[in-house]
Every structure is written in C-alpha cells, then in structure tokens.
Write an enzyme that holds these catalytic residues in place. Sequence first.
Site, PDB file in Angstrom:
ATOM      1  N   GLU A 447      51.562  30.028  33.995  1.00  0.00           N
ATOM      2  CA  GLU A 447      50.621  29.318  34.874  1.00  0.00           C
ATOM      3  C   GLU A 447      51.286  28.138  35.575  1.00  0.00           C
ATOM      4  O   GLU A 447      50.754  27.023  35.611  1.00  0.00           O
ATOM      5  CB  GLU A 447      49.400  28.857  34.081  1.00  0.00           C
ATOM      6  CG  GLU A 447      48.585  30.002  33.497  1.00  0.00           C
ATOM      7  CD  GLU A 447      47.262  29.556  32.910  1.00  0.00           C
ATOM      8  OE1 GLU A 447      46.995  28.340  32.882  1.00  0.00           O
ATOM      9  OE2 GLU A 447      46.485  30.421  32.483  1.00  0.00           O
ATOM     10  N   LYS A 624      39.223  29.369  21.199  1.00  0.00           N
ATOM     11  CA  LYS A 624      39.237  30.780  21.572  1.00  0.00           C
ATOM     12  C   LYS A 624      39.891  31.662  20.521  1.00  0.00           C
ATOM     13  O   LYS A 624      40.017  32.881  20.716  1.00  0.00           O
ATOM     14  CB  LYS A 624      39.944  30.967  22.912  1.00  0.00           C
ATOM     15  CG  LYS A 624      39.230  30.334  24.091  1.00  0.00           C
ATOM     16  CD  LYS A 624      39.918  30.659  25.397  1.00  0.00           C
ATOM     17  CE  LYS A 624      39.265  29.932  26.563  1.00  0.00           C
ATOM     18  NZ  LYS A 624      39.458  28.472  26.491  1.00  0.00           N
TER      19      LYS A 624
END
Length: 902
Positions: A447, A624
């Site tokens: 990213e 998560k």
Amino acid sequence: MIIASTLLLAGLAGAVSPPATATVAGAGRAARQENGGRETLALDSGWRFSFGETDDAPAASDFADSQWEKVQLPHSWNRLGSYGDTRSPRTDNRQGIGWYRLKLHAPRAEARRRFYLDFGAVSKIADVWVNGVHVGTHKGAFARFRIDVSDHWKPGEDNVIAVRADNSKPIDGSATSQILPLAGDFFVHGGIYRAVSLLSLPATSFDPLDYGGPGLYARTVSVGSASARIAILARLRNHDRPHRTLQWRIRIVDAAGQVVAEADRRIDLPHGQSEQQIAIDLPSPHLWNGTADPSLYRVRSDLHDGRQILDSVSQPLGVRSFRVDADEGFFLNGAHLALHGVSRHQDRPDVGWALTPKDHAQDMAIAREMGANSIRQAHYQQADEWSDEADRAGMVTWAELPYVTSPSIAGGEGSPETWANAEQQLRELIRQNYNHPSIMMWSVGNEVDSAKGFAVGKTMMRPLALLERMNAVAKQEDPYRPTIFADCCEDLTLVKTAGEKLAGTTDLIGYNRYYGWYYPQPLKARAQLGAQLDHFHAKHPTLPLSLSEYGAGGAVSQHSDNIADAFLNFTGTPHPEEYQAWYHEQNWPAIQERPFVFASWVWNLFDFASDLRREGDSIDLNNKGLVTADRRTRKDAFYYYQAQWSPKPMLHLAGRRYVERAYRVVTIKAYTNAASADLILNGRAQGSVPCPGGICLWPGIGLQPGPNQITANASLKGMPLTDAMTLDGPDPAKGIYVNAGDMGSATIAGHRYGSDDFVTGGIAAVLNMGGFAGQRMMAPRSVETDIPGLYDYWREGENFSYRIPVPNGRWTVTIYSFEPRKSLSEPVLMAVRANGKEALLPFDVAHEAGGPMRGLAKSFDAVVKDGVLQLDFAGTQGRAVVAAIAVTPRRHRRHRACPHEE
C-alpha cells in the site's frame, strides 16, 4: 504470462559488500562449541535496562547501572493492545530511546580468532558499544545484523556491552524519519526483541558479515524424478594469511540424517572476501510438496585445513519447482495448488515483539489447525524461527520488505537516505531468508500509495520510483523467485494518490480489498469483490493476481441478532463477531470460484497492536484477526475457514458467546465440512439440514426463558461429530427491547436491547463514526439524555415498519426518538400506527423534546393477538426517526429516562 521457477532457493549472483556499519543476535551462558571451530555464546541473561536516557553516558564501561531494571532477552519495553473500554494498566506505548547494558566475563579463546556480536533484531535503530567504544550502528527494526568486535573484545576478561535502541516515531527531524517503515497500521515496538549471541570464529570462515546471511546459499537448478541438480554458493572471509588453501566439503543430509549427496573441492582463498560455487547431483529427490509433504534436507558445508574443521554452516534445503499462471493460478511441482492462507503480525499483548520459539510454534500450529496452506509475512522480515516453522509446515510464504504506506513523511519520492535504507533492508531480507524453501515470493511494498489515508505527508507522495528500484534490487539478489507488492488504491477513489501506475512493476500483484467493510453498500460484498477481481484480470490479462488482504473487525464480546439491517461503524463500535463471520462467508466464495486468483490471504490471523485504533471492544488493536491477540479465543470466522480448508472432520456451533439473547426467536448456525447436520434443542429434535458451503442454518428456533441446551450432530468419513452450547432465552414478561439502527446487542439502563431487527424500510444512521489515524469523519455529537447508548444509532425514513415477535396480550410500547438535525427549516412531524391502528398522532419531535439533539420517549398501549406486533412509522412532514423501541407488559411500570423522556 507465466512466472516459472525450477528453483529450490533463490540464487545470488555476484558479491555484494555489507553496509559499512555492520549489518545479527544472543546472554551469559557458557559458549557452545558447534561443528567445526565456530562457537556461540548466548547472551540472553544478565542485562540491565533503562528507558529515556538522552545522552551517551550509559555507553561508558564504568557507568553505574545497578539501579536499572533487570531484564532477560528477548525484551521489548512496549506492551500494547487491550480488550475493554480502557487501556490495560500494563500498557506501555512509549517510543524513544531505551538503553541496555551487559557485563560479562568472556571465555578464553585461542589466538587469531574473530569475534562478532550477533543481533537477531533491534528496533528501530541500534547503536552498539563494546568496552566503551562505539563499534557499529544498524538502521532497521527487523533484520539480523552482525558487528565485528574483534579489535575491542577481551577474551578471558570482563567485558561491557551497551546498546542504545531507538524506536522514536518517524516525524520531521527524528532519527527514524528516513528508516522504513515510515507509517502503517501497526505499532513499531522497541527493544532488543530477538536473541543476541557472541560468535567466535576462526580467522577464515564463512562470511558472517554478508548482510547478516549464513554465507551459504543453495538453489535447485533442475529437478526430475531421477535427480536434482543443486547449485551451492559460499561466501567466505579470510582474515588470516594473504592466501590460504583449504578443503571445502558439502554434504546433503536427508530427514533421517543420512548423507545422500556430497562433494569436496580444494579451494584457494585470497585475503578478504571471496566466493566459491559448486553443483551437486541429488539422486531420487524427495520433493518439498507443501502441506501435503514438506520434506526437508539440510546442506552441511565445512571448511577444513587438513587437520581440523575450521568452520561449518548448516542450512535447510527443500527441493521443489513452482510457477504462477495469470489464468490458471499457482502450480507446485507441476500440480495446481490453490493457495489460501492468512497474514500474520509478530506481536503479542504481554510481550510485544519479544516472542519465543514456543510462541512461533503455537502461531503456526493455529494456522495449520485452520487448514491454511500459505502465509503472508506482514509487513516486514519476521524471525528465523517463524520461517523455519513455515518450512516444516509446508506453508507457501510471502516475505515482505517494510516499504509500507509511503516513501517519505514529507512527500515526493523519498530521500536518498531512505532509498539506501530500503535497499539495505531488502538485501538483508533476501540473503537471510534465501535458503527457506517455503518462501516463494519477495514483496517489495505494501500500500505504498496510501499515505493520505494515514494523514501522512504535506505534499503528494510519488511511490513508484522506489518501488521500481526495490524490484530491481530483488532481481539482482534473486532472479529466480518472482517479485510482488500489495496494492491499496488502484481504481479506488477513497484515498487520494498521485495517480502513478503501479501494477506491472513486479512479476505478481496482490490487491488489498475490503468489500463489505470499508466500502459503500457492504451487503453487496460478494458481488462487488467478484466484479473487482474480474475487472483487474481483464485490465491486466498477463499479470498473475492475488488477494493479499481482505477482512473485517470481529469483537468476541459484541454480538448481533441481525447484521443486515443496521449501520456498519467500521472504525467505531460495535464490531459484532457475527458480522465478521458473515463477511467471510461472502468474500471466500467470490475468491474460490475464480481460479485466476492464484492466492488469497485473510487479514489477519491474530488481532494485532495498532495505536491508530480504538474500535470494537478493544483499544490499540486492529481486531480483524480470526483469533484474539492473546491466542486464547478462535472467533467464529476461524471455524468457517476450517470448514472450507481443513480435511479433518469438524463441526462448530456459531454464536456461542452471545449467551444472553435479546430475542426469543433466533437462527442457529453451524459450520462443518460434513454434508448435513442435525440440531437438538432442549432434548427435542429440530431437524436435519443440508450445509451448502459449510454453513448449516436452522431459522425460527424458539428459545424458552432461561438456559437452552443446543446440540448439533453430523458425520464425516464415518466419524461422528458433535458440538454443544447453552443460550439464555429472554423472558418476554420482562420486556422486549430493540435498539434501532444499531448492529450490536447491549445492556442499556438495565435492559437487554437486541440489535436492529424485524424491520422493513428506512435507513440506519449513526451519531458518531469512529476515528482512525487521528482523523475523524465528522465532528463528535451528543444527545442530551439520561440513557447513553440508546441514541448512538437510529433508523429514519419517510415510511418504515417493524414486525416484532411478541406473545399475545396487552403491552405498553415506548418509542425513543430525537431530532438529529440541529438546523431545521420547518418542523418535522412523525406518526405511529400499531397493528394497523393509529397509536400516535403526528407530533413534532424537536418541539416536544425541547429542541433538536434531545431525547424524547412517547408511550402507548397495544394489544397483540397473532404473536406479532407491527409498528408503522411515517414522516408526515420530513422523516420519522426511531432510536429504540421498548415493549413491556402493561402491568409493568416503565423506566423513566430524562425530563423529556416520559
């Protein structure tokens, strides 16, 4: 396009000089004599530690450290990540300088030996002194580095080692401002968090300064059923005479310890660094074949002077070939293998990054239990022990450079210093992990164009140039393994980027995509993800693609009765465990039905530390994970994947932690890899159902008030399977409570409110979205009320209805409302009907409450005759707003809320 490899382990072409400042580590036990003349002295105990010393005084040999804390290595001063509303008392998120000192009496040694301090990793900058002399600096939090201390070490005498570790936050002017990573959704812990040792070597040895690598590197040149050709490269260092003639011996040993191939060569070594290469034929190779058969050899290499072994190095060897096809996916040893796995961060709440071999083994055992066959090492080089576990488990592994989010903290392409540091860390990553057969791709970034999403940079980042440079460096180091990076933002408008075309920079690509979580219309996750994958495959038809991240928050203490009709507060709360499981039920089929997706990795195996987050039921954690950060609780989504991936028969009842149910009619869910399952409620059979996609559903199950015993049974391969749980059903006589718009069930003002359910029409809304990375989506708002929690969410619309299961009888219905808009051009009126009859005439919520953003409760009586209470809400002028509904027996006195809630 096909990326093919018949390699075992990546090859290195040409010598590369180590960084000028040493470029790995161990505490005070007796020296261990290894094979040959190599000795290792573990330096794990006897250390003193202090945080916050600002000058270099602790580097002096005679510095008084008796008042410092006694610590054992590995050690980190950071502890981060708590479940609950407040940080744990043990939380330590300090970033800055920590000093370590060790005093020890060194063993005696023969003359002409060399001494090296070996550090497994120090975060993020390490400065090292020996006996008061500065001997080296290492910049980078994740790699092994070694420092030649021969000129300052005193064998047979007292010695002092001082280490200054600096994990300061990278900001303008900080020492870490040009050292990767510069940003990211994970916390950079500080300390000497991996092992340290003193290496004692003869003057001629395998090179200990080869970017922290072993000095011995092997790869498979070719492989067949009859034989495999193994190329061996040795990097050597001669500190002795100007010229030496030695015997170089190589043996390949199988899993049983038998020598199956060997070679000897007489070699001439000049003074300084040099290389030697040789090829060996391995007969009838036993292939390293992933989780099905992760067969390993070892390569043992000795240097002999005719009288004795001077030095010896042993490295793992796994013989295999692989290729990646843009249409058909991944192939291992000629056979197609669909890669499905998890990403893993290396922290734990109790020790930070200071993990033990036992910790690594436990983490890998959990991944194997789930049925994963691939691991993504996120977002940095991880411990040797972890890669060893991957080798033994047969996990196809993605290893990654910590080029994360941004090449700079200011903007642009990044400074020459940052580029040099990135290159150093990448060469360290590849050389130190060169011989691990599990590693099959080098990631050069993650990213890298997402800086604006993390509020990083004053001007726009331009990450492409550094990404291209890192790809070139990876190819220099290892032309045999493919390169890859994880993309954040291609064709997304959520994060502003410079618009550089990153796809195609590397041989492969991974996409980090969160359909069903961060993006609009989350209930369309499966279709959206599928369409996006198809789009990228069509856009880049020759580029093999993977899904490098996908996931959703899951809080094991937060639950939902119905995830479909409520507001998803992805950066706030709640994060119901049920939503996380549903998310993966939607995403996995979209991946599975597309063979061109050569691999996918769930984000993440475990909840992990991130001081950017306060969400779900935790602080300083990205939740998560499929397993909690303490490794104690496997979330329901973990068992969903076990049903998909594991060949071992399994059955798991979901929703077991949502014990105190808000509604008496529920859907029971189970995950299994059996074809069907039976359910028993309180001793009574509820029927057998098929379990397509590993999911078994029993809707409309009626709970009795109090404990309900629930058992599921199935059978697979002749093995009976069973699982049981207890759920507490609500007592309708105590009321039925609906928290409109809210995805979570919670106890508010002494009553158990269920999540928004039984509703048709309207839209769910939130009072306050959570914040991320110091940013907020809206200014904080509050409702004037004595019932905090009831107004965090609401449902609004011109018309919407609820059909609530309610026993027949007479009930009092209380509607909680407020006007969420502070500025109104005209009054907003709403009306309510109950079971088709007018219950509340149109009323002005803001007027009756005394103004906008003030809670209002209005009650009326209703009679239920067919087991359902239907409530119809209409905005006769503007939108109707409902924050909560309470249905109580008429004989019960209603609880009062505030002066305006009556």
